[in-house]
Scaffold this motif. Structure first.
Motif, PDB file in Angstrom:
ATOM      1  N   THR A 139       0.832  -1.207   0.000  1.00 15.44           N
ATOM      2  CA  THR A 139       0.000   0.000   0.000  1.00 15.44           C
ATOM      3  C   THR A 139       0.860   1.247   0.000  1.00 15.44           C
ATOM      4  N   ILE A 140       0.441   2.250  -0.755  1.00 18.19           N
ATOM      5  CA  ILE A 140       1.035   3.579  -0.617  1.00 18.19           C
ATOM      6  C   ILE A 140      -0.063   4.533  -0.171  1.00 18.19           C
ATOM      7  N   VAL A 141       0.314   5.456   0.705  1.00 17.99           N
ATOM      8  CA  VAL A 141      -0.642   6.408   1.270  1.00 17.99           C
ATOM      9  C   VAL A 141      -0.011   7.794   1.234  1.00 17.99           C
ATOM     10  N   MET A 142      -0.738   8.757   0.682  1.00 20.86           N
ATOM     11  CA  MET A 142      -0.213  10.114   0.547  1.00 20.86           C
ATOM     12  C   MET A 142      -1.199  11.146   1.085  1.00 20.86           C
ATOM     13  N   LEU A 143      -0.657  12.232   1.586  1.00 21.69           N
ATOM     14  CA  LEU A 143      -1.446  13.414   1.921  1.00 21.69           C
ATOM     15  C   LEU A 143      -0.997  14.538   1.009  1.00 21.69           C
ATOM     16  N   ASN A 144      -1.959  15.134   0.288  1.00 23.07           N
ATOM     17  CA  ASN A 144      -1.650  16.222  -0.632  1.00 23.07           C
ATOM     18  C   ASN A 144      -2.723  17.308  -0.569  1.00 23.07           C
ATOM     19  N   PRO A 145      -2.371  18.548  -0.931  1.00 24.45           N
ATOM     20  CA  PRO A 145      -3.393  19.596  -1.034  1.00 24.45           C
ATOM     21  C   PRO A 145      -4.302  19.329  -2.215  1.00 24.45           C
ATOM     22  N   LYS A 195      -1.931   4.825 -14.108  1.00 19.82           N
ATOM     23  CA  LYS A 195      -0.962   4.752 -15.210  1.00 19.82           C
ATOM     24  C   LYS A 195       0.338   4.095 -14.759  1.00 19.82           C
ATOM     25  N   LEU A 196       0.698   4.317 -13.494  1.00 22.19           N
ATOM     26  CA  LEU A 196       1.935   3.757 -12.960  1.00 22.19           C
ATOM     27  C   LEU A 196       1.757   2.336 -12.422  1.00 22.19           C
ATOM     28  N   GLY A 197       0.542   1.801 -12.525  1.00 21.30           N
ATOM     29  CA  GLY A 197       0.312   0.414 -12.162  1.00 21.30           C
ATOM     30  C   GLY A 197      -0.376   0.181 -10.841  1.00 21.30           C
ATOM     31  N   ALA A 198      -0.779   1.241 -10.143  1.00 19.02           N
ATOM     32  CA  ALA A 198      -1.477   1.073  -8.865  1.00 19.02           C
ATOM     33  C   ALA A 198      -2.916   0.622  -9.092  1.00 19.02           C
ATOM     34  N   LYS A 199      -3.494   0.014  -8.045  1.00 19.09           N
ATOM     35  CA  LYS A 199      -4.861  -0.486  -8.109  1.00 19.09           C
ATOM     36  C   LYS A 199      -5.670   0.018  -6.921  1.00 19.09           C
ATOM     37  N   LYS A 200      -6.976  -0.044  -7.047  1.00 18.76           N
ATOM     38  CA  LYS A 200      -7.875   0.287  -5.941  1.00 18.76           C
ATOM     39  C   LYS A 200      -7.530   1.634  -5.307  1.00 18.76           C
ATOM     40  N   VAL A 201      -7.494   2.664  -6.120  1.00 14.31           N
ATOM     41  CA  VAL A 201      -7.161   4.009  -5.634  1.00 14.31           C
ATOM     42  C   VAL A 201      -8.390   4.650  -5.006  1.00 14.31           C
ATOM     43  N   THR A 202      -8.249   5.112  -3.761  1.00 15.61           N
ATOM     44  CA  THR A 202      -9.343   5.804  -3.084  1.00 15.61           C
ATOM     45  C   THR A 202      -8.821   7.110  -2.489  1.00 15.61           C
ATOM     46  N   HIS A 203      -9.755   8.034  -2.278  1.00 13.51           N
ATOM     47  CA  HIS A 203      -9.390   9.344  -1.734  1.00 13.51           C
ATOM     48  C   HIS A 203     -10.334   9.712  -0.597  1.00 13.51           C
ATOM     49  N   GLN A 204      -9.796  10.355   0.410  1.00 11.54           N
ATOM     50  CA  GLN A 204     -10.601  10.833   1.524  1.00 11.54           C
ATOM     51  C   GLN A 204     -10.308  12.315   1.753  1.00 11.54           C
ATOM     52  N   PRO A 205     -11.290  13.196   1.500  1.00  9.40           N
ATOM     53  CA  PRO A 205     -11.063  14.621   1.771  1.00  9.40           C
ATOM     54  C   PRO A 205     -10.821  14.859   3.261  1.00  9.40           C
ATOM     55  N   VAL A 206      -9.898  15.740   3.572  1.00  6.09           N
ATOM     56  CA  VAL A 206      -9.608  16.140   4.950  1.00  6.09           C
ATOM     57  C   VAL A 206      -9.427  17.652   4.985  1.00  6.09           C
ATOM     58  N   VAL A 207      -9.396  18.200   6.175  1.00  7.47           N
ATOM     59  CA  VAL A 207      -9.245  19.655   6.385  1.00  7.47           C
ATOM     60  C   VAL A 207     -10.299  20.396   5.565  1.00  7.47           C
ATOM     61  N   GLY A 208     -11.532  19.969   5.716  1.00  2.16           N
ATOM     62  CA  GLY A 208     -12.638  20.642   5.036  1.00  2.16           C
ATOM     63  C   GLY A 208     -12.559  20.580   3.537  1.00  2.16           C
ATOM     64  N   GLY A 209     -11.907  19.551   3.011  1.00  2.00           N
ATOM     65  CA  GLY A 209     -11.778  19.418   1.558  1.00  2.00           C
ATOM     66  C   GLY A 209     -10.581  20.135   0.970  1.00  2.00           C
ATOM     67  N   LEU A 210      -9.794  20.804   1.813  1.00  2.00           N
ATOM     68  CA  LEU A 210      -8.610  21.518   1.319  1.00  2.00           C
ATOM     69  C   LEU A 210      -7.457  20.564   1.001  1.00  2.00           C
ATOM     70  N   ALA A 211      -7.556  19.356   1.476  1.00  2.00           N
ATOM     71  CA  ALA A 211      -6.521  18.348   1.238  1.00  2.00           C
ATOM     72  C   ALA A 211      -7.176  16.989   1.126  1.00  2.00           C
ATOM     73  N   MET A 212      -6.400  15.993   0.739  1.00  2.00           N
ATOM     74  CA  MET A 212      -6.946  14.650   0.632  1.00  2.00           C
ATOM     75  C   MET A 212      -5.887  13.618   0.975  1.00  2.00           C
ATOM     76  N   ILE A 213      -6.361  12.529   1.568  1.00  2.00           N
ATOM     77  CA  ILE A 213      -5.529  11.357   1.772  1.00  2.00           C
ATOM     78  C   ILE A 213      -5.839  10.385   0.640  1.00  2.00           C
TER      79      ILE A 213
END
Length: 218
Positions: A139-145, A195-213
């Protein structure tokens, strides 16, 4: 866009350590840890680990914890933090570049990255490296704006949530930097990861939608 070097972050250790301990980012880190799944009997990597605060959430859970950061001073601070922690978990902190992670293919069960990929001139290079060093079915997990992040919205969110002082300052500064660097939509990150080969990509908005996990399976 210029790629920043480690020395530019060396003088910011106290700021980033304080930011990692703010109420708003601590809550996001807690949520990210939960979304990453159990760390029990696993090897965990944090790319751009800063002072190591996120990794302390798995102190007595993971088999091995590894942090990589471009800044020598951040790595020194992370080592000191873990030396003072009562843990039996193996840990290692290494100065390294997100574009060229110093590990063999498929080394880790889970690779994390918070507030890092958006800083890179070519974020896809960093994401490619995260996937490379992650085991199959890992699994890879990222936090981004998110694409909605900007100083005005960050300030408004802080005011609505009665954030003042350093709490508000750190959020607004993050919004300023992300506006100059990169912000993402869920669709864009899903496209890149797929495109890079990952599967089952999900996103969770955080900080009122200003960022996502973002969570992706390899």
């Amino acid at each position: 866009m210029r790629k920043m070097d480690g020395a530019e972050f060396d003088s910011l250790v106290s700021f980033f350590d304080g930011m990692a301990r703010t109420n708003w980012l601590s809550k996001v880190h807690d949520q990210l840890k939960e979304m990453s799944g159990t760390w029990r009997s696993k090897e965990i990597l944090d790319v751009g680990c800063g002072t190591g605060r996120l990794l302390t959430r798995g102190l007595n859970e993971a088999d091995r914890i590894v942090g990589v950061d471009l800044s020598e001073e951040m790595i020194t601070a992370a080592k000191e933090l873990f030396q003072t922690s009562n843990t039996a978990t193996k840990n290692d902190f290494i100065v390294g570049d997100a574009y060229h992670l110093p590990f063999e293919d498929e080394t880790f069960d889970c690779a994390l990255s918070t507030c890092v990929m958006f800083l890179l001139p070519e974020p896809e290079k960093g994401i490619t490296e995260m996937l490379r060093v992650t085991k199959k079915s890992g699994t890879i997990v990222m936090l981004n704006p998110s694409e909605t992040m900007n100083p005005e919205r960050a300030s408004s969110y802080a005011d609505r949530n009665q954030m003042t002082g350093f709490e508000k300052e750190t959020l607004v500064k993050w919004s300023n930097v992300s506006t100059r660097r990169h912000r993402y939509s869920e669709q864009y990150l899903s496209s890149v990861l797929t495109k890079l080969g990952a599967k089952k990509v999900t996103h969770q908005p955080v900080v009122g939608g200003l960022a996502m996990i973002t969570v992706a399976q390899k």
